[in-house]
Write an enzyme that holds these catalytic residues in place. Structure first.
Site, PDB file in Angstrom:
ATOM      1  N   HIS A 116     -32.133  31.184  32.117  1.00  0.00           N
ATOM      2  CA  HIS A 116     -30.972  30.712  32.896  1.00  0.00           C
ATOM      3  C   HIS A 116     -31.217  30.838  34.403  1.00  0.00           C
ATOM      4  CE1 HIS A 116     -26.489  31.299  33.889  1.00  0.00           C
ATOM      5  NE2 HIS A 116     -26.615  30.083  33.415  1.00  0.00           N
ATOM      6  N   SER A 140     -28.572  23.473  29.460  1.00  0.00           N
ATOM      7  CA  SER A 140     -27.993  24.747  29.035  1.00  0.00           C
ATOM      8  C   SER A 140     -27.626  24.622  27.549  1.00  0.00           C
ATOM      9  CB  SER A 140     -26.803  25.146  29.905  1.00  0.00           C
ATOM     10  OG  SER A 140     -25.708  24.336  29.642  1.00  0.00           O
ATOM     11  N   ASP A 174     -21.883  20.851  43.347  1.00  0.00           N
ATOM     12  CA  ASP A 174     -22.450  21.719  42.305  1.00  0.00           C
ATOM     13  C   ASP A 174     -21.457  21.810  41.153  1.00  0.00           C
ATOM     14  OD1 ASP A 174     -23.954  23.601  40.995  1.00  0.00           O
ATOM     15  OD2 ASP A 174     -23.369  25.266  42.270  1.00  0.00           O
ATOM     16  N   MET A 175     -21.743  21.137  40.061  1.00  0.00           N
ATOM     17  CA  MET A 175     -20.761  21.138  38.961  1.00  0.00           C
ATOM     18  C   MET A 175     -21.413  21.109  37.586  1.00  0.00           C
ATOM     19  SD  MET A 175     -19.485  17.364  38.148  1.00  0.00           S
ATOM     20  CE  MET A 175     -20.679  16.278  37.366  1.00  0.00           C
ATOM     21  N   ALA A 176     -20.696  21.680  36.612  1.00  0.00           N
ATOM     22  CA  ALA A 176     -21.038  21.501  35.200  1.00  0.00           C
ATOM     23  C   ALA A 176     -20.543  20.117  34.780  1.00  0.00           C
ATOM     24  CB  ALA A 176     -20.346  22.578  34.372  1.00  0.00           C
ATOM     25  N   LYS A 224     -18.327   8.700  30.384  1.00  0.00           N
ATOM     26  CA  LYS A 224     -19.118   8.745  31.625  1.00  0.00           C
ATOM     27  C   LYS A 224     -19.767  10.129  31.811  1.00  0.00           C
ATOM     28  CE  LYS A 224     -16.049   5.361  33.643  1.00  0.00           C
ATOM     29  NZ  LYS A 224     -15.141   5.008  34.731  1.00  0.00           N
ATOM     30  N   GLY A 306     -18.472  21.753  48.705  1.00  0.00           N
ATOM     31  CA  GLY A 306     -19.060  22.982  49.246  1.00  0.00           C
ATOM     32  C   GLY A 306     -18.192  23.616  50.323  1.00  0.00           C
TER      33      GLY A 306
HETATM   34  P1  NAI Z   1     -16.285  23.679  40.148  1.00  0.00           P
HETATM   35  O1  NAI Z   1     -15.437  22.888  39.200  1.00  0.00           O
HETATM   36  O2  NAI Z   1     -15.715  24.912  40.723  1.00  0.00           O
HETATM   37  O3  NAI Z   1     -16.734  22.744  41.359  1.00  0.00           O
HETATM   38  C1  NAI Z   1     -17.417  21.524  41.115  1.00  0.00           C
HETATM   39  C2  NAI Z   1     -17.659  20.799  42.430  1.00  0.00           C
HETATM   40  O4  NAI Z   1     -16.436  20.246  42.881  1.00  0.00           O
HETATM   41  C3  NAI Z   1     -18.192  21.663  43.562  1.00  0.00           C
HETATM   42  O5  NAI Z   1     -19.205  20.969  44.223  1.00  0.00           O
HETATM   43  C4  NAI Z   1     -16.999  21.871  44.474  1.00  0.00           C
HETATM   44  O6  NAI Z   1     -17.413  21.971  45.824  1.00  0.00           O
HETATM   45  C5  NAI Z   1     -16.240  20.600  44.237  1.00  0.00           C
HETATM   46  N1  NAI Z   1     -14.791  20.792  44.429  1.00  0.00           N
HETATM   47  C6  NAI Z   1     -13.974  21.566  43.687  1.00  0.00           C
HETATM   48  N2  NAI Z   1     -12.719  21.470  44.146  1.00  0.00           N
HETATM   49  C7  NAI Z   1     -12.764  20.634  45.210  1.00  0.00           C
HETATM   50  C8  NAI Z   1     -11.792  20.115  46.111  1.00  0.00           C
HETATM   51  N3  NAI Z   1     -10.498  20.450  46.021  1.00  0.00           N
HETATM   52  N4  NAI Z   1     -12.199  19.251  47.064  1.00  0.00           N
HETATM   53  C9  NAI Z   1     -13.496  18.897  47.162  1.00  0.00           C
HETATM   54  N5  NAI Z   1     -14.461  19.349  46.356  1.00  0.00           N
HETATM   55  C10 NAI Z   1     -14.091  20.190  45.389  1.00  0.00           C
HETATM   56  O7  NAI Z   1     -17.698  24.041  39.470  1.00  0.00           O
HETATM   57  P2  NAI Z   1     -18.051  24.221  37.928  1.00  0.00           P
HETATM   58  O8  NAI Z   1     -18.260  22.893  37.317  1.00  0.00           O
HETATM   59  O9  NAI Z   1     -17.079  25.145  37.298  1.00  0.00           O
HETATM   60  O10 NAI Z   1     -19.479  24.975  38.053  1.00  0.00           O
HETATM   61  C11 NAI Z   1     -19.532  26.306  38.552  1.00  0.00           C
HETATM   62  C12 NAI Z   1     -20.951  26.786  38.687  1.00  0.00           C
HETATM   63  O11 NAI Z   1     -21.518  26.944  37.413  1.00  0.00           O
HETATM   64  C13 NAI Z   1     -21.919  25.893  39.452  1.00  0.00           C
HETATM   65  O12 NAI Z   1     -22.571  26.678  40.408  1.00  0.00           O
HETATM   66  C14 NAI Z   1     -22.904  25.405  38.409  1.00  0.00           C
HETATM   67  O13 NAI Z   1     -24.219  25.178  38.911  1.00  0.00           O
HETATM   68  C15 NAI Z   1     -22.897  26.569  37.466  1.00  0.00           C
HETATM   69  N6  NAI Z   1     -23.362  26.236  36.122  1.00  0.00           N
HETATM   70  C16 NAI Z   1     -24.635  26.628  35.775  1.00  0.00           C
HETATM   71  C17 NAI Z   1     -25.111  26.398  34.501  1.00  0.00           C
HETATM   72  C18 NAI Z   1     -26.485  26.806  34.130  1.00  0.00           C
HETATM   73  O14 NAI Z   1     -26.817  26.739  32.948  1.00  0.00           O
HETATM   74  N7  NAI Z   1     -27.337  27.198  35.043  1.00  0.00           N
HETATM   75  C19 NAI Z   1     -24.279  25.718  33.485  1.00  0.00           C
HETATM   76  C20 NAI Z   1     -22.995  25.303  33.982  1.00  0.00           C
HETATM   77  C21 NAI Z   1     -22.544  25.580  35.249  1.00  0.00           C
END
Ligand code: NAI
Length: 352
Positions: A116, A140, A174-176, A224, A306
Site C-alpha cells: 500500500h 487496491s 486526489d480521490m478514490a 463512468k 487541494g
Molecule cells: P476526498 O473525497 O476527500 O477528496 C477527493 C478530491 O476532491 C480531492 O482532490 C479534494 O481536493 C477534492 N475536493 C473535495 N471537496 C472539495 C470541494 N468542496 N471543492 C473542491 N474540491 C474538493 O478524497 P477520497 O476519495 O476520500 O480519498 C482520500 C485519500 O485516500 C486520497 O489521498 C487517496 O489517494 C487515498 N486512497 C488511497 C488508496 C490506496 O490504495 N493507496 C485507495 C483509496 C484512496
C-alpha cells in the site's frame, strides 16, 4: 487528542521501527502519514500504523528490498519494488521519474510489486514542487462492484494529479474512484448509523442503507466511475504484468505475504509543452478565476482541488496540532507492536 507534527511523526516512526522497519524507511512512511493527517486525510494517516506494524512484524513488507530500476526506453521504466513498503518504493520511483522527465520531457514509470502506498497526493505534490506536472494511480483490494454487477471486482483505485502555479499554490487532485472509502462504512457501523443508498450494494447488487449488509462499494458516477476504475487497473495492473481485477491481493489476506500491487506514474515537464512560466501563470489564473466565481447556495467559495486540504492543515496548526483519534494515540504510546486480540490478519476484507 492533538499532537504536534514532530510528536505524531516520532511516535509513528518509533512504532514501525519497533516492528522491524529500518529507520530510513520508517522516516519516509511516517512523513507521508503525517502529510495525510495534517491535511485531514485521516483515513490514510496514523490510523494505519497498527496494521502496517502487524504486516512488518509478520514479514509482509520486504524490509531490505532489492529495488530494480529497468529503463525500457527514453521516457519509460519499470521499477520493481520487491514487495517493500509502497510509500518507500513510490517515493523513490517518483524521484527517478522526475529526473527522467527533466532529461527527456516525459516519464512513464510502472511501479510493480509494492505494498500500500497511502495517499497519492503526496507523490503528485513532489512533482509539483519540482516544477513538473504529474498523474499517478494505483490498484487496491477488490471491494467495488462493476456498474451493473453483483460482486466486488475492482478496488477503490485512486487517481491523483498535481500541478504547480506561479504563486506557490499547488493544484493537488486526489480521490478514490468509489463513492466512499471502506473506512467511512466502518465508522457508520460503529455508530449504528445508516449509510446513504449510493455508497454500497448487498449480495444481490441492490443498494443498501444498512452498513452491516454491505457486499461491495459503488463506483463514483455509475458507469463512468466504473470506467475510471478500469482505467486505473489496466494501466497499473494489466500493463505491468501484476495481478489485476479481482485477482489483486487483499490488504487483510495473509499479512506475511507481499501484496504485488501496481502503480503507474506519469510525469511531464511543462517546458516541453507550453513552457514552464506560461503553464504556471495559467494555472494561477485558473485558481484565481475559480475562486472569484460567485458560489452556489450553500458554498462559501469555489475551491481548486487541494485548497481545502491546505486550509485543514493551517487550521490544525493554528488550533493546537494534528487531531488523532484517542484509541490511535493510546496504541501509539503503548508498548505493543500490534494487538493480537484484534489482528488485521482475518482474510475478510469486509470485516469490522
Ligand atoms: P476526498 O473525497 O476527500 O477528496 C477527493 C478530491 O476532491 C480531492 O482532490 C479534494 O481536493 C477534492 N475536493 C473535495 N471537496 C472539495 C470541494 N468542496 N471543492 C473542491 N474540491 C474538493 O478524497 P477520497 O476519495 O476520500 O480519498 C482520500 C485519500 O485516500 C486520497 O489521498 C487517496 O489517494 C487515498 N486512497 C488511497 C488508496 C490506496 O490504495 N493507496 C485507495 C483509496 C484512496
Amino acid at each position: 487528542m492533538k499532537l504536534s507534527r514532530d510528536e505524531l511523526k516520532g511516535l509513528m516512526k518509533n512504532k514501525m521501527m519497533k516492528a522491524g522497519l529500518p529507520e530510513d524507511q520508517a522516516e519516509i512512511v511516517s512523513e507521508i502519514l503525517t502529510w495525510s493527517d495534517e491535511r485531514g486525510y485521516h483515513s490514510h494517516g496514523a490510523v494505519r500504523v497498527e496494521y502496517y506494524s502487524e504486516r512488518i512484524a509478520k514479514g509482509g513488507w520486504t524490509i531490505n528490498p532489492d529495488f530494480k530500476w529497468d529503463v525500457t526506453g527514453p521516457c519509460s521504466a519499470i521499477f520493481d519494488g520487491d514487495n517493500a513498503s509502497g510509500y518507500v518504493a513510490v517515493k523513490y520511483a517518483m524521484e527517478k521519474a522526475i529526473d527522467m522527465a527533466k532529461e527527456n520531457g516525459v516519464a512513464i514509470v510502472g511501479v510493480k510489486n509494492i505494498a500500500h502506498s497511502g495517499a497519492l497526493g503526496y507523490y503528485t505534490e513532489m512533482a509539483a514542487d519540482a516544477d513538473m506536472t504529474a498523474i499517478t494511480f494505483c490498484q487496491s483490494d477488490p471491494m467495488a462492484v462493476p456498474y451493473g454487477g453483483t460482486e466486488p471486482y475492482y478496488g477503490t483505485n485512486p487517481i491523483s494529479f498535481g500541478a504547480p502555479t506561479a504563486d506557490g499554490r499547488k493544484v493537488i487532485f486526489d480521490m478514490a474512484t468509489t463513492v466512499q472509502a471502506w473506512g467511512k462504512i466502518l465508522d457508520k457501523r460503529a455508530r449504528n448509523l445508516e449509510i446513504p443508498s449510493d455508497w454500497a450494494v448487498d449480495e444481490e447488487g441492490n443498494p443498501v442503507t444498512d452498513p452491516h449488509k454491505v457486499n461491495a462499494l459503488m463506483p463514483i458516477a455509475g458507469a463512468k466511475g466504473y470506467g475510471l476504475m478500469m482505467l486505473v487497473d489496466v494501466f497499473s495492473g494489466v500493463l505491468l504484468g501484476v495481478p489485476f481485477g479481482k485477482h489483486v491481493s487483499s490488504m487483510y489476506h495473509d499479512l506475511s505475504e507481499g501484496r504485488g500491487l501496481g502503480q503507474l506514474i506519469i510525469v511531464m515537464d511543462p517546458n516541453r509543452f507550453v513552457g514552464l512560466d506560461a503553464f504556471k501563470q495559467s494555472m494561477s489564473q485558473v485558481c484565481d478565476e475559480l475562486g472569484e466565481m460567485k458560489p452556489a447556495p450553500g458554498f462559501d467559495k469555489v475551491n481548486y482541488p487541494g485548497e481545502r486540504a491546505v486550509q485543514r492543515k493551517e487550521k490544525q496548526m493554528a488550533t493546537g496540532g494534528i487531531d488523532i483519534a484517542d484509541d490511535v494515540y493510546e496504541y501509539l504510546i503503548s508498548d505493543k507492536v500490534h494487538s493480537y486480540s484484534k489482528s488485521y490478519d482475518h482474510k475478510n476484507r469486509f470485516a469490522d
